[in-house]
Design a protein around this motif. Structure first.
Motif, PDB file in Angstrom:
ATOM      1  N   THR A   1     -22.961 140.027  -0.170  1.00 27.97           N
ATOM      2  CA  THR A   1     -21.195 139.753  -0.167  1.00 27.97           C
ATOM      3  C   THR A   1     -20.557 140.568   0.660  1.00 27.97           C
TER       4      THR A   1
ATOM      5  N   TRP B   1     -24.440 136.130  -6.031  1.00 27.36           N
ATOM      6  CA  TRP B   1     -24.937 136.807  -4.673  1.00 27.36           C
ATOM      7  C   TRP B   1     -25.044 138.294  -5.062  1.00 27.36           C
TER       8      TRP B   1
ATOM      9  N   TYR C   1     -20.908 144.588  -9.323  1.00 24.39           N
ATOM     10  CA  TYR C   1     -19.738 144.064  -8.329  1.00 24.39           C
ATOM     11  C   TYR C   1     -18.418 144.840  -8.688  1.00 24.39           C
TER      12      TYR C   1
ATOM     13  N   GLU D   1     -15.789 135.631  -6.701  1.00 26.69           N
ATOM     14  CA  GLU D   1     -17.020 135.669  -7.439  1.00 26.69           C
ATOM     15  C   GLU D   1     -16.952 134.972  -8.488  1.00 26.69           C
TER      16      GLU D   1
ATOM     17  N   VAL E   1     -18.469 133.214  -3.626  1.00 23.75           N
ATOM     18  CA  VAL E   1     -19.789 133.523  -3.910  1.00 23.75           C
ATOM     19  C   VAL E   1     -19.971 133.297  -5.421  1.00 23.75           C
TER      20      VAL E   1
END
Length: 370
Positions: free
Chosen positions: A176, A171, A210, A194, A168
């Motif tokens: 996610t 996102w 993240y 990612e 992804v």
């Protein structure tokens, strides 16, 4: 330093918890334009990248309005590059138009519906002249398509061998994590990487939002815009746009970048940061570009920095950042942090969850990521 010497210094990192190894620097061909000698330029850049030991190459269905994948695939063909020697990724979401020029594409060729994911992937493979890509990304989250449909479509590509992994890009963290959970529940192939924006001037999302992806879920990370779209190169240290800047040819892209880094609320602060970074780089014997790239390399949550070379000379300069990265120290890190003053405070430390030894030992000099 010669290319062969820097090739010997090239570092290869696992893509998160996968067995896939990618060079710490990759080539992304977003800024190669079809006007002029785009194919010749791509061929020469790919050849030089290979000389330096770069094995990761990134593109997307919408780059150069759908032409970039063709340039990259033809370059590999003309250079007779063995398919197994390179890692290639592409991205789906925006169709084959330009995201910076406002157009209204047909509704079936954008988004992450099953129709677009599968048709778009097969179209990308035809342009790349490949049977598979190593990684295929959902480039931005499609809030209008059911998440299960998105996961099933990307999982199908992996199961059929059209892609080896899927990931992804930018996102929301909740989406996610929900996709990972859904894939495990439905026995589907889950995302593993990612593709995120990350630079000295853009840290919050990568280092904070993240963080659980890297620490808890073992994601890899390919980094876009590690030079903040050129702002960190030193060419914008006076706060103005040079006459030969690519921003002048693309008003949409100019607005996208300048609204982030040179808006009325942060321009004075960032101009000071840029000039202080330039002084530090000069003191260390490197360019500001090399300092910014070495800083990004020093985050072990980064698997590979995607650089958009448009000239061979840029490759030579940018890859010298590896030399500085190899010399990275706690002192250099602290001096950078003193200038930047923008390190996010994580909401939770997931270090105990790190399943990958590379990640458990990733806290370089007790800093990013902690």
């Amino acid at each position: 330093m010669e290319a062969k010497d820097l090739k010997a210094q090239m570092e290869y990192r696992y893509m998160g918890n996968t067995g896939l190894k990618v060079s710490i620097v990759g080539f992304g061909n977003m800024i190669i334009q079809h006007q002029g000698n785009a194919q010749k330029t791509t061929n020469s850049i790919v050849a030089r990248c290979l000389e330096y030991g770069i094995n990761y190459f990134d593109t997307a269905e919408f780059y150069d309005e759908g032409n970039a994948e063709s340039y990259l695939g033809q370059a590999f063909k003309e250079l007779k590059v063995p398919r197994e020697s390179v890692v290639v990724s592409t991205k789906l979401m925006f169709g084959t138009g330009s995201i910076f020029n406002v157009k209204t594409p047909p509704p079936t060729v954008v988004g992450l519906s099953r129709k677009h994911v599968i048709e778009g992937a097969l179209r990308s493979l035809r342009k790349l002249q490949m049977e598979y890509v190593d990684i295929i990304f959902g480039s931005r989250f499609d809030q209008y398509s059911p998440l299960e449909e998105i996961c099933r479509a990307f999982s199908w590509l992996v199961e059929k061998g059209y892609a080896l992994y899927w990931g992804v890009s930018e996102w929301p963290i909740d989406a996610t994590v929900e996709a990972i959970k859904l894939c495990h529940e439905l026995n589907l192939r889950a995302p593993v990487v990612e593709q995120a924006q990350y630079s000295m001037l853009s840290r919050e999302r990568f280092e904070k939002e993240y963080k659980p992806l890297f620490d808890k879920h073992g994601f890899g990370a390919t980094i876009w815009s590690p030079l903040a779209s050129g702002i960190l190169t030193g060419r914008y240290n006076d706060g103005n746009i040079p006459n030969d800047s690519r921003f002048n040819d693309n008003p949409g892209f100019k607005h996208f970048v300048m609204s982030q880094f040179m808006n009325p609320n942060n321009k004075d602060k960032n101009v000071k940061i840029l000039n202080d970074l330039g002084a530090l780089a000069k003191e260390l014997g490197y360019t500001q570009t090399q300092l910014a790239l070495a800083w990004a390399m020093a985050s072990k949550d980064s698997s590979s920095l995607i650089l958009g070379f448009s000239k061979l000379s840029y490759i030579d300069e940018n890859l010298k950042a590896i030399e500085l990265y190899k010399k990275w120290s706690k002192e250099i890190e602290q001096r950078c942090e003193a200038i930047l003053g923008n390190q996010p405070i994580p909401s939770m430390d997931y270090v105990i969850f790190r399943p990958n030894p590379q990640r458990r030992e990733a806290a370089v000099f007790g800093k990013r990521p902690q």
